[in-house]
Enzyme design. Structure first.
Site, PDB file in Angstrom:
ATOM      1  N   HIS A   1      45.281  37.456  35.675  1.00 60.96           N
ATOM      2  CA  HIS A   1      45.211  35.999  35.834  1.00 60.96           C
ATOM      3  C   HIS A   1      46.007  35.306  34.720  1.00 60.96           C
ATOM      4  O   HIS A   1      45.990  35.750  33.581  1.00 60.96           O
ATOM      5  CB  HIS A   1      43.730  35.589  35.764  1.00 60.96           C
ATOM      6  CG  HIS A   1      43.432  34.189  36.193  1.00 60.96           C
ATOM      7  ND1 HIS A   1      43.863  33.078  35.488  1.00 60.96           N
ATOM      8  CD2 HIS A   1      42.707  33.712  37.227  1.00 60.96           C
ATOM      9  CE1 HIS A   1      43.410  31.992  36.083  1.00 60.96           C
ATOM     10  NE2 HIS A   1      42.711  32.343  37.154  1.00 60.96           N
TER      11      HIS A   1
ATOM     12  N   HIS B   1      32.151  32.550  35.956  1.00 53.11           N
ATOM     13  CA  HIS B   1      32.658  31.531  36.889  1.00 53.11           C
ATOM     14  C   HIS B   1      31.652  31.136  37.969  1.00 53.11           C
ATOM     15  O   HIS B   1      32.036  30.649  39.040  1.00 53.11           O
ATOM     16  CB  HIS B   1      33.958  32.021  37.537  1.00 53.11           C
ATOM     17  CG  HIS B   1      34.923  30.905  37.836  1.00 53.11           C
ATOM     18  ND1 HIS B   1      36.024  31.069  38.649  1.00 53.11           N
ATOM     19  CD2 HIS B   1      34.958  29.617  37.433  1.00 53.11           C
ATOM     20  CE1 HIS B   1      36.694  29.944  38.739  1.00 53.11           C
ATOM     21  NE2 HIS B   1      36.064  29.036  38.012  1.00 53.11           N
TER      22      HIS B   1
ATOM     23  N   ASP C   1      40.233  40.006  43.520  1.00 56.06           N
ATOM     24  CA  ASP C   1      39.315  38.952  43.970  1.00 56.06           C
ATOM     25  C   ASP C   1      39.914  37.978  44.966  1.00 56.06           C
ATOM     26  O   ASP C   1      39.189  37.208  45.589  1.00 56.06           O
ATOM     27  CB  ASP C   1      38.747  38.190  42.772  1.00 56.06           C
ATOM     28  CG  ASP C   1      39.801  37.438  41.975  1.00 56.06           C
ATOM     29  OD1 ASP C   1      41.012  37.724  42.126  1.00 56.06           O
ATOM     30  OD2 ASP C   1      39.419  36.565  41.170  1.00 56.06           O
ATOM     31  N   ASN C   2      41.219  37.978  45.133  1.00 56.33           N
ATOM     32  CA  ASN C   2      41.886  37.106  46.108  1.00 56.33           C
ATOM     33  C   ASN C   2      43.362  37.450  46.106  1.00 56.33           C
ATOM     34  O   ASN C   2      43.783  38.411  45.442  1.00 56.33           O
ATOM     35  CB  ASN C   2      41.676  35.618  45.790  1.00 56.33           C
ATOM     36  CG  ASN C   2      41.827  35.245  44.334  1.00 56.33           C
ATOM     37  OD1 ASN C   2      40.877  34.807  43.694  1.00 56.33           O
ATOM     38  ND2 ASN C   2      43.009  35.442  43.762  1.00 56.33           N
TER      39      ASN C   2
ATOM     40  N   LYS D   1      47.032  32.884  47.008  1.00 60.03           N
ATOM     41  CA  LYS D   1      45.725  32.394  46.569  1.00 60.03           C
ATOM     42  C   LYS D   1      45.534  30.916  46.910  1.00 60.03           C
ATOM     43  O   LYS D   1      46.475  30.127  46.835  1.00 60.03           O
ATOM     44  CB  LYS D   1      45.599  32.597  45.058  1.00 60.03           C
ATOM     45  CG  LYS D   1      44.322  32.056  44.439  1.00 60.03           C
ATOM     46  CD  LYS D   1      44.348  32.243  42.925  1.00 60.03           C
ATOM     47  CE  LYS D   1      43.142  31.598  42.248  1.00 60.03           C
ATOM     48  NZ  LYS D   1      43.192  31.756  40.769  1.00 60.03           N
TER      49      LYS D   1
ATOM     50  N   CYS E   1      38.767  32.469  43.183  1.00 60.89           N
ATOM     51  CA  CYS E   1      37.950  33.312  42.302  1.00 60.89           C
ATOM     52  C   CYS E   1      36.448  33.128  42.473  1.00 60.89           C
ATOM     53  O   CYS E   1      35.716  34.096  42.717  1.00 60.89           O
ATOM     54  CB  CYS E   1      38.308  33.021  40.838  1.00 60.89           C
ATOM     55  SG  CYS E   1      40.070  33.027  40.475  1.00 60.89           S
TER      56      CYS E   1
ATOM     57  N   ARG F   1      33.456  35.670  44.003  1.00 59.53           N
ATOM     58  CA  ARG F   1      32.403  36.231  43.156  1.00 59.53           C
ATOM     59  C   ARG F   1      31.006  35.930  43.714  1.00 59.53           C
ATOM     60  O   ARG F   1      30.107  36.764  43.637  1.00 59.53           O
ATOM     61  CB  ARG F   1      32.549  35.701  41.730  1.00 59.53           C
ATOM     62  CG  ARG F   1      33.641  36.417  40.968  1.00 59.53           C
ATOM     63  CD  ARG F   1      34.123  35.671  39.737  1.00 59.53           C
ATOM     64  NE  ARG F   1      35.037  36.503  38.965  1.00 59.53           N
ATOM     65  CZ  ARG F   1      36.279  36.810  39.327  1.00 59.53           C
ATOM     66  NH1 ARG F   1      36.768  36.330  40.456  1.00 59.53           N
ATOM     67  NH2 ARG F   1      37.033  37.590  38.582  1.00 59.53           N
TER      68      ARG F   1
ATOM     69  N   ASP G   1      41.711  40.243  38.477  1.00 57.31           N
ATOM     70  CA  ASP G   1      41.749  38.799  38.733  1.00 57.31           C
ATOM     71  C   ASP G   1      43.157  38.367  39.146  1.00 57.31           C
ATOM     72  O   ASP G   1      44.102  38.459  38.353  1.00 57.31           O
ATOM     73  CB  ASP G   1      41.318  38.074  37.453  1.00 57.31           C
ATOM     74  CG  ASP G   1      40.820  36.668  37.698  1.00 57.31           C
ATOM     75  OD1 ASP G   1      41.002  36.161  38.820  1.00 57.31           O
ATOM     76  OD2 ASP G   1      40.243  36.073  36.770  1.00 57.31           O
ATOM     77  N   ASP G   2      43.302  37.913  40.387  1.00 59.20           N
ATOM     78  CA  ASP G   2      44.580  37.415  40.909  1.00 59.20           C
ATOM     79  C   ASP G   2      45.634  38.512  41.073  1.00 59.20           C
ATOM     80  O   ASP G   2      46.831  38.238  41.002  1.00 59.20           O
ATOM     81  CB  ASP G   2      45.152  36.298  40.024  1.00 59.20           C
ATOM     82  CG  ASP G   2      44.375  35.005  40.116  1.00 59.20           C
ATOM     83  OD1 ASP G   2      43.435  34.924  40.907  1.00 59.20           O
ATOM     84  OD2 ASP G   2      44.708  34.049  39.369  1.00 59.20           O
TER      85      ASP G   2
ATOM     86  N   LYS H   1      34.916  37.657  33.373  1.00 57.70           N
ATOM     87  CA  LYS H   1      34.754  36.319  33.946  1.00 57.70           C
ATOM     88  C   LYS H   1      33.459  36.202  34.744  1.00 57.70           C
ATOM     89  O   LYS H   1      33.163  37.036  35.598  1.00 57.70           O
ATOM     90  CB  LYS H   1      35.959  35.992  34.825  1.00 57.70           C
ATOM     91  CG  LYS H   1      35.923  34.562  35.378  1.00 57.70           C
ATOM     92  CD  LYS H   1      37.314  34.081  35.726  1.00 57.70           C
ATOM     93  CE  LYS H   1      37.692  34.328  37.131  1.00 57.70           C
ATOM     94  NZ  LYS H   1      38.996  33.729  37.472  1.00 57.70           N
TER      95      LYS H   1
END
Length: 539
Positions: free
Chosen positions: A223, A136, A329-330, A383, A77, A81, A39-40, A134
Site C-alpha cells: 500500500h 481499519h 485485500d482488493n 481498487k 480495504c 476486512r 494490502d493493495d 492494519k
C-alpha cells in the site's frame, strides 16, 4: 452459512471429535491458522501468477498448496476486512462505507453487533489469537482488535501511514496500539519488518501451553506510500522503462503462460482517461518508471518477511500443523493522494517527492491508475471499482488440511468464505442462537481436503455496495455499475465466465436476464439492509 452436515471433511470431523472429547489445554493437534493479507497487491504481480517480480516464498506456498484464480474481495480495504473477519456482507458487518461513521445500520464504521468476529469465535474455542498491521475497523478502544477477540495485537488504526514513522497522511499522524494501549512508533523501524517481529514474538510467547493459534498478519505493504529500506531502493532499476501500456500487455501474456487465465483471454478496452505512455515527456516517463520500481521492491520485501514467518514456523516445529492463507485485500491501488484531493496540501507540505528522494522515508509516492491497470490485467479498472479489477484478488491456501499441491483452481470463492472455513477447520462453532446474523460465506474446508463438490452452486449470490458502486453476482452473471454516484440506470450485465474483462455489456442483448438480475439486486438490498449513501444524504 456455517452448517455441520455429513459433507464435512474427515479432517474437520476428527477435529470436532477431539474438541468434544478432550479439554482445550490438551488438544495440540488442532491446527494453527496463519492468515496473511497483502494490502493493495495487484492480481498479476506475484511470481506464481507469472510476474517477473521476485516472490519466491509466496510462490513456494503455491507449490505446496492451491492457487485460486477466482477469489474475490470487496473493492476497498475496510469493507474487505469486515467481510474477512465476519464471513458476512460489509453492510451487515457495519462497514458500508470506508471512512464513514453514522448512527445508521450498515454505516457504523466498525464491526456491528449483528456479527460475531472470527477471532472472538476462535478465542472462545481455546485458540490464542494475534494480529499485527492494519486494523481499519474502528478507532475507539471498544471497536479495536481486543474487543473483536484478539488476545494480543500491534495495530495501525487508520487505513495508511508512513512505513517508517507515525506521520500519516493528515494532521495528527497515524495511531498505533499494542494490546489496546497507544504506543509510539519505534524509531528506525520499517513496517513490514516490525509487524513480522511482533507476530513472531506473540506466537513464540504462547507456545508453552500447547494451545493452537490464529495469527492475522495484516501487512500494510505494498500500500502507498511506496517506501522501502535502503537496500531495496534500486532492486528493480530500469525494469519498467517500457512503460505501463506495454506492462499491461506483458502481464496478460505472463498470466496465460502461468496457467492463471485461459489462453483465449483478451485485454478489455484501454481506459482512455490514462495518458498513453508515448505521450509522456522523457522526465515524466522517468518518474513513472521509478514508481513501479518502488512498488515491485515493496512486493519483494513483503515476500522476504513472509519467508521469515514460514521459516520461524518450520524451525519451531509448528509448520506441519498450520493452515496458511495468503491473499490480497482488493485490486491494485489507483489513488494518488499526494497529487490531488483533500490530503494533497498536507502531504506536499510534509513530504518531498523529488526523484532522488522517491521511496525514502521522507517521500509519499503512489503509482496511480496507470500502473494499477497493468497490475490488474486482464480485468477492467482497479481498487474502489466494483468491476473485476477492483475485486479479483490473488489467494493461495497451503498447509494442514489441503490435499493438493501445486494446483491452480478456478473455483469462485469470496472473502466471506474464509471465516467459516477457518471455524470449521478449528472445530469451533459460530453462534446459532439468533444473537447474530448467519454468515453468508460458506466453508471450503471439505473442498480443500479433497471434496469434489463446489463450494458455491450456481444459485449462490454475492452482493456489494460501496463508494457509489455496486454489483450482484449469481453464477456466471454479474450486474455491475462502473461510475459513482450509484444509480440503477448505470447497471450493466456481463457473463463473467465468457467475458472476465467486462467488455461486452449484455443489457440489450439479454433483457430478460438483465431484468431478473435487477430484481435480484433489489431483493438483496432488502435482505442485507443496503441503503446507498446517496439515498441517505438526499433525505
Amino acid at each position: 452459512r456455517m452448517r455441520f452436515t455429513g459433507k464435512q471433511s474427515p479432517l474437520a470431523l476428527g477435529l470436532l471429535f477431539i474438541v468434544a472429547c478432550a479439554p482445550e489445554s490438551s488438544t495440540p493437534d488442532r491446527p494453527n491458522v496463519l492468515l496473511i493479507v497483502a494490502d493493495d497487491l495487484g492480481y498479476a504481480d506475484l511470481g506464481a501468477f507469472g510476474s517477473d517480480i521476485a516472490t519466491p516464498n509466496i510462490d513456494a506456498l503455491a507449490q505446496e498448496g492451491v492457487l485460486f484464480t477466482g477469489f474475490h474481495t470487496a473493492p476497498s480495504c475496510a469493507p474487505t476486512r469486515s467481510m474477512l473477519l465476519t464471513g458476512n456482507n460489509n453492510h451487515v458487518a457495519g462497514m458500508g462505507a470506508q471512512g464513514t461513521s453514522l448512527d445508521i445500520p450498515g454505516y457504523e464504521g466498525h464491526l456491528s453487533d449483528r456479527v460475531a468476529p472470527l477471532p472472538r469465535v476462535l478465542q472462545e474455542a481455546g485458540y490464542h489469537t494475534y494480529t499485527v498491521g492494519k486494523w481499519h475497523l474502528g478507532g475507539a478502544i471498544e471497536h479495536g482488535p481486543q474487543a473483536a477477540g484478539f488476545e494480543r495485537s500491534f495495530s495501525l488504526l487508520p487505513g495508511a501511514g508512513s512505513h517508517f514513522s507515525s506521520v500519516g497522511f493528515y494532521e495528527g499522524g497515524s495511531v498505533y496500539r499494542e494490546n489496546g494501549v497507544e504506543v509510539p512508533w519505534p524509531e528506525g523501524a520499517y513496517s513490514t519488518e516490525l509487524y513480522t517481529d511482533r507476530l513472531i514474538d506473540f506466537i513464540d510467547a504462547g507456545r508453552s501451553d500447547g494451545r493452537p493459534f490464529f495469527a492475522f498478519a495484516a501487512y500494510t505493504s505494498p500500500h502507498w506510500p511506496l517506501q522501502v529500506p535502503e537496500e531495496y531502493l534500486d532492486m528493480y532499476a530500469g525494469r519498467f522503462d517500457q512503460g505501463y501500456d506495454r506492462l499491461r500487455e506483458q502481464r496478460l501474456e505472463s498470466l496465460k503462460a502461468a496457467g492463471i487465465i485461459p489462453q483465449a483471454s483478451e485485454l478489455p478496452p484501454r481506459n482512455d482517461a490514462i495518458t498513453r505512455w508515448e505521450e509522456l515527456t522523457a522526465e515524466e516517463q522517468r518518474v513513472e518508471s521509478r514508481e513501479m520500481e518502488l512498488y515491485a521492491s515493496m512486493v519483494t520485501n513483503l515476500d522476504d518477511h513472509v519467508g521469515r514467518l514460514t521459516s520461524y514456523l518450520k524451525e519451531t516445529g509448528q509448520y506441519e500443523n498450520t493452515l496458511i492463507v495468503f491473499m490480497a485485500d482488493n485490486g491494485a491501488a489507483g489513488e494518488d493522494f499526494y497529487g490531488s484531493g483533500q490530503y494533497s496540501e498536507y502531504l506536499q507540505g510534509h513530504y518531498d517527492n523529488a526523484y532522488e528522494n522517491m521511496g525514502r522515508p521522507g517521500s509519499w509516492v503512489s503509482y496511480g491508475p496507470r500502473w494499477a491497470e497493468a497490475s490488474s490485467a486482464p480485468f477492467s479498472r482497479h481498487k474502489t471499482y466494483s468491476r473485476e479489477g477492483g475485486t479479483a484478488a490473488p489467494m493461495i491456501v497451503a498447509g494442514v488440511g489441503v490435499s493438493r499441491s501445486g494446483a491452480i483452481d478456478r473455483a469462485y470463492l469470496t472473502v466471506m468464505d474464509i471465516a467459516p472455513t477457518v471455524i470449521e477447520v478449528a472445530g469451533a462453532a459460530y453462534p446459532s442462537d439468533g444473537s447474530v446474523r448467519p454468515m453468508l460465506g460458506e466453508s471450503a474446508a471439505t473442498y480443500l481436503g479433497g471434496g469434489t463438490g463446489p463450494v458455491h452452486d450456481e444459485e449462490y449470490v454475492t452482493t456489494l455496495y460501496h463508494g457509489g458502486r455496486a454489483f450482484v453476482r449469481q453464477g456466471k452473471w454479474k450486474l455491475v455499475t462502473l461510475d459513482a454516484p450509484f444509480s440503477e440506470s448505470g447497471f450493466q450485465l456481463y457473463d463473467i465466465e465468457a467475458d472476465p474483462g467486462e467488455a461486452h455489456d449484455l443489457t440489450e442483448a439479454d433483457p430478460i436476464r438483465y431484468a431478473a438480475m435487477l430484481e435480484l439486486w433489489r431483493e438483496q438490498r432488502e435482505l442485507l439492509g443496503i441503503v446507498p449513501l446517496e439515498e441517505i444524504r438526499s433525505r
